[in-house]
Structure formats: C-alpha cells, structure tokens
Design a protein around this motif. Sequence first.
Motif, short mmCIF file in Angstrom:
data_model
loop_
_atom_site.label_atom_id
_atom_site.label_comp_id
_atom_site.label_asym_id
_atom_site.label_seq_id
_atom_site.Cartn_x
_atom_site.Cartn_y
_atom_site.Cartn_z
N GLY A 282 21.74 -27.40 13.43
CA GLY A 282 20.55 -28.22 13.24
C GLY A 282 20.72 -29.28 12.17
N VAL A 283 19.63 -29.97 11.88
CA VAL A 283 19.68 -31.06 10.90
C VAL A 283 20.02 -30.53 9.52
CG1 VAL A 283 18.34 -32.91 9.82
CG2 VAL A 283 18.03 -32.41 12.25
N LYS A 284 19.58 -29.35 9.16
CA LYS A 284 19.78 -28.65 7.90
C LYS A 284 18.69 -29.01 6.89
CE LYS A 284 23.65 -26.70 9.27
NZ LYS A 284 24.96 -27.09 8.81
N SER A 285 18.28 -28.01 6.14
CA SER A 285 17.14 -28.16 5.23
C SER A 285 17.39 -29.13 4.10
CB SER A 285 16.76 -26.78 4.66
OG SER A 285 16.26 -25.95 5.68
N LEU A 286 18.63 -29.21 3.62
CA LEU A 286 18.91 -30.13 2.52
C LEU A 286 18.67 -31.57 2.97
CD1 LEU A 286 19.83 -30.60 -0.35
CD2 LEU A 286 22.20 -30.59 0.45
N ARG A 287 19.08 -31.90 4.18
CA ARG A 287 18.85 -33.26 4.68
C ARG A 287 17.36 -33.52 4.85
NH1 ARG A 287 23.33 -32.12 8.45
NH2 ARG A 287 25.23 -33.08 7.61
N ILE A 288 16.64 -32.51 5.32
CA ILE A 288 15.19 -32.68 5.47
C ILE A 288 14.55 -32.94 4.11
CG2 ILE A 288 13.05 -31.59 6.21
CD1 ILE A 288 14.94 -32.32 8.48
N GLY A 289 14.92 -32.14 3.13
CA GLY A 289 14.36 -32.31 1.79
C GLY A 289 14.70 -33.66 1.19
N MET B 169 13.94 -24.89 15.68
CA MET B 169 15.32 -25.02 16.15
C MET B 169 15.94 -26.33 15.68
SD MET B 169 15.49 -23.45 20.02
CE MET B 169 14.50 -24.76 20.75
N ALA B 170 15.17 -27.41 15.78
CA ALA B 170 15.69 -28.73 15.44
C ALA B 170 16.06 -28.82 13.96
CB ALA B 170 14.67 -29.80 15.79
N LEU B 171 15.27 -28.20 13.08
CA LEU B 171 15.53 -28.29 11.64
C LEU B 171 16.73 -27.47 11.22
CD1 LEU B 171 11.91 -28.18 10.14
CD2 LEU B 171 13.28 -30.16 10.85
N GLY B 172 16.86 -26.25 11.74
CA GLY B 172 18.02 -25.42 11.43
C GLY B 172 17.96 -24.78 10.06
N GLY B 173 19.12 -24.23 9.64
CA GLY B 173 19.20 -23.49 8.39
C GLY B 173 19.64 -24.36 7.22
N MET B 174 20.36 -23.75 6.30
CA MET B 174 20.79 -24.44 5.09
C MET B 174 22.17 -25.05 5.30
SD MET B 174 19.46 -21.72 2.18
CE MET B 174 19.62 -22.87 0.83
N ILE C 262 13.30 -25.14 2.87
CA ILE C 262 13.37 -24.20 3.99
C ILE C 262 12.24 -23.18 3.92
CG2 ILE C 262 14.91 -22.47 2.92
CD1 ILE C 262 16.37 -22.40 5.66
N LEU C 263 11.83 -22.78 2.73
CA LEU C 263 10.69 -21.88 2.62
C LEU C 263 9.41 -22.56 3.09
CD1 LEU C 263 11.38 -20.13 -0.82
CD2 LEU C 263 11.65 -19.16 1.47
N GLN D 245 13.75 -23.58 -7.71
CA GLN D 245 13.59 -24.99 -8.03
C GLN D 245 14.53 -25.87 -7.20
OE1 GLN D 245 14.20 -25.35 -12.25
NE2 GLN D 245 12.42 -24.11 -12.78
N ASN D 246 15.52 -25.26 -6.56
CA ASN D 246 16.43 -26.03 -5.73
C ASN D 246 15.69 -26.68 -4.57
OD1 ASN D 246 18.50 -25.25 -7.35
ND2 ASN D 246 19.61 -24.09 -5.81
N LEU D 247 16.01 -27.93 -4.32
CA LEU D 247 15.32 -28.69 -3.27
C LEU D 247 15.47 -28.02 -1.91
CD1 LEU D 247 13.84 -31.23 -2.30
CD2 LEU D 247 16.08 -32.33 -2.06
N GLU D 248 16.67 -27.55 -1.58
CA GLU D 248 16.90 -26.98 -0.26
C GLU D 248 16.16 -25.66 -0.09
OE1 GLU D 248 20.54 -26.57 2.87
OE2 GLU D 248 21.00 -26.15 0.77
N VAL D 249 16.14 -24.83 -1.13
CA VAL D 249 15.42 -23.56 -1.04
C VAL D 249 13.94 -23.80 -0.84
CG1 VAL D 249 14.84 -21.44 -2.27
CG2 VAL D 249 17.15 -22.36 -2.44
N ARG D 250 13.37 -24.72 -1.61
CA ARG D 250 11.94 -25.03 -1.46
C ARG D 250 11.65 -25.60 -0.08
NH1 ARG D 250 12.32 -28.12 -6.14
NH2 ARG D 250 11.36 -29.84 -4.99
#
Length: 499
Positions: free
Chosen positions: A365-372, A353-358, A286-287, A279-284
Amino acid sequence: MLLRPSPTDLRLIAHDLGRILAVVAAAGLLPLGWAIARGEWAAAGWFLLMIGTAAVPAAAAEFLGWGSRRQRVDWSHGLVVVALTWLVVPAVGTLPLWLSRHWGRWLDTFFEAMSGITTTGLSLVQDLDHLPESVNLWRHTLQFLGGQGIVLAALTFFSASGALSMYQAEGREERIFPSVISTARFIWLVSVIHGVVGVTVLTVDGILVQGFQPVRSFFHAINVFMAAFDTGGFTPQSTSIAYYHSALYEGVLAVLMVAGAMSFGLHHALWNRRRGLLQNLEVRTILTTFGILLAVTIVGLGTSGVFTRAAALTRRGLFQVLSAHTGTGFSTVSTTELSRWSGLAFVGITVAMALGGMSSSTAGGVKSLRIGLTVKAMADSIREALLPEGAVVPDTFRQYGTQRLTPRMAQSVMAVSLLYVGLYLLGAAVGYAYGYPLDQALFESVSASAAVGLSVGVTAPGMPVLMELVMILQMWIGRLEFVAVFALFGFLASLAVGE
C-alpha cells in the motif's frame, strides 16, 4: 549503467540473480523435506526439479566467477537486480504448482507464485482443500520469502556490493544499523522470535481447541504464521481463517498481523524500550487512520443489517479492517458475504487496503508515513497561506528523532502516492471494461496493487487473460513501489537502442 550497459554490467546482474536463486533452491528444501516425511513422492520429484532449476544457474554464476572481480556497483544496478528478482523467482517457483495440476493454465500458476512472493494472497488455485501439503507449504514459503524480502535473504548470507540499493529497492527506507547486512540479520532475528512464539501458540490452540492431531496442527500453524507475519494472506483451507472458528486463533493472528505491518525500526525501538514513540508521525498516522476506518466500517455494517448481533458485527468488522489495513488479506467471512458489504463498510475496507501498513515493513500500500507526510505538507501549505507574511511555519516532524520535511521529500512522497492511485484506477478500469461492477473492480484492483489479497470474487479461475496479466503487473509494481520497475524499463530500453 542504464545509459550504456556493458558485458560487465550483465555479468554482475547475472551473478546477483544467481545468488538469489541459490536462496530459492535452499528454501525449496523445506517443502521437499515435508513431502518426503509425508510420503508425497510425486511432489518430492516436483521440488527436486525446481531446486535443480534454481541451483544450476546459481552454481554456474559462481563457477564462472562473474562476481569475483566486482567493480563498483551503482544504484541502478541494484534496482535492476531487484526488479528482475520479482520476475525470475515466480517463474522458477511456479514449477511445483504447475505440475500439481491444481491450476487451470500455466499463467494461473505464475499468478499464484507472483501473489505469493509479493505477499498479496489472491489465489487461482482449484480445490485448495485437497492440494498436497508440501505444495501448500511452498505457497506459504513464497510469502515468507517475499515478506522478508528475498534479496534481504541473499544479503544476510552473502556480502554484496550495491547492498544498500537492493535493500531500498525492496521498499525499505530505514537502516536500523549502519550496516545493511546487520540490519538484514536483525530483521531475520525479529522474524524468528515471532515465529517460535507464534507457531507454538497456534499449534497448542490447534491441538486443544481445534482438535487437530499434533502434525496437522503444526502444519496449519507454520503456514498461517508465515502468511500472518509477512502479511501474505494465503491459508491452507479455502475458507481462510473462518475455518478455525476460534477467537483465540484470531487474536493470535491479529497480533502477528500488527507485528508484520510494523516497521522494523519500531520493532527495534520497542525492544530497546525507547520512549515517546507515540509522538512519531507514522505511529500517530496509522493509529488515526485505523480508528477512523474501523468506525466507518462498523457503522456501515450496523446500518446495512449484515450482522444482527453486536458481538458478531464488532468481531468480524475489527478483524477485516485490521486484515485490510495491515495488508494481510485474511478473512473470517466468505467471499460471497464480503461482496455484499456496501456503502460505508465497502469504503472503510477499500481505503484501509489502499493505505496499507508502515514503511519498512512486510505490508504493502501507500504506507502510513507517506500519508502522514502528505497531510503535513498540505497542512503546512494552508498555514503558510493563512498566516501573515513573514511568519515561519515549522517544517519538522517526529520520526525516531526530529526530521525535516524538505520540499524534495514532500514532492517524492506525493508522487509515489499519486502513482499508487493511478495503479488502483488502472486495474479498476480494466475490470469495469470486462463487465464487472465498478465497486468490485476497484476493490480487487486495490487489493492486488496494495498486496492485500481480500477478494469479492473477481479473482477466480477462468478470469480474462488480459485482466489476469494486469493484476500480475499490479502486484509486481505495487510490491516494488515503482522505482525499481522504472529502472528495469530504462535498462531494457538502453539495451534495445544499444546506447
């Protein structure tokens, strides 16, 4: 402090940098010991010189007592220390590289050391396959220090005022424990456990599958582990992971890459068997992005005819997308072959590559939490415009509990995301100005800025000096996520004007 730095400020900064150099000197004992054990006596001398170069100023800072009567250290002080660390450490760490004569010019060795400490993985080494083992080990040790956070290493062994600012200046947002020192030690514990398991499995695979002698197998295992878990991308051989021709080896590395790209907060939650993590925003996020980009890349490869067999297409596509999205930079295809990936496959790898990890991981990269958060903020704005006046749009999200997305948080997230986009475009513009195809220039720029290390051949010995300097700047700024760099520029400006 930035408005009017005093001699005390300078002494405090020098003291903290001295302690970080002490960590560098201690880390240099690893390749020094390997050089002695393997009879690389010339290399042993190079590492003794480097260790001395790092240890002397560290000892001087302690002897002069610059940190014995520490005053209150503010946030800007910690930011300046971190920004300087990522310049000083490569400058010192470059000594064994330069003395080995496997790089064309000193700037190439600084590029290599910067690529290592920022866990980027782009390389300008010449004849990597015949590089002394101890120097190769040092390249990977730099990535391990950079991935763990060399300031984090100093915080683990030294109590430091301003620890929180230095911790967050390294691109880490979350504290797993109330104490930053305890959080740092937990991160090292996670790394050690993964290291013991990962190196053991890779060593056994090297002996039984690759046919290596035990010492050679262990050498490859320890180097590849440091690059995989710290999402670095250096490898002992010039053909990267394709050298091993082993599905098991690739599978183990895939697990380590994922572990490195995970936030240490998620590691802690998994270890404690906490529920509801999906349910975490970052986990959802990046998946979701990984699934979409993998599908895009596979379709692109399938339609381009690069691979004729479905198994090879899936295996190569999956590994490359995972390597790109985690910011690792390993490859199971040659640089020449990767440069032929076009259309959707090119888009999938570049965006990954641009999005990156957590966040709070070793990835860039930008990181998934920021994307979410960016997607949520945009979606909330659209919903507010469409719903009747007076309707309430929830501004909360799940991230290890219920969090509130404030306007200030949303602005900060979007600002950093846009800065990354600007950094990507800057490098692409420089590469294009030097005559490289726009797609290749963009690919290489994103790889440097997001600390990935995949290359389509633009990064090579003899590349234009200005372009090399820009890529060094991209690696440095991208690893520190802008704030610490801005603080350092402000500090230097204040020194220049004397105010």
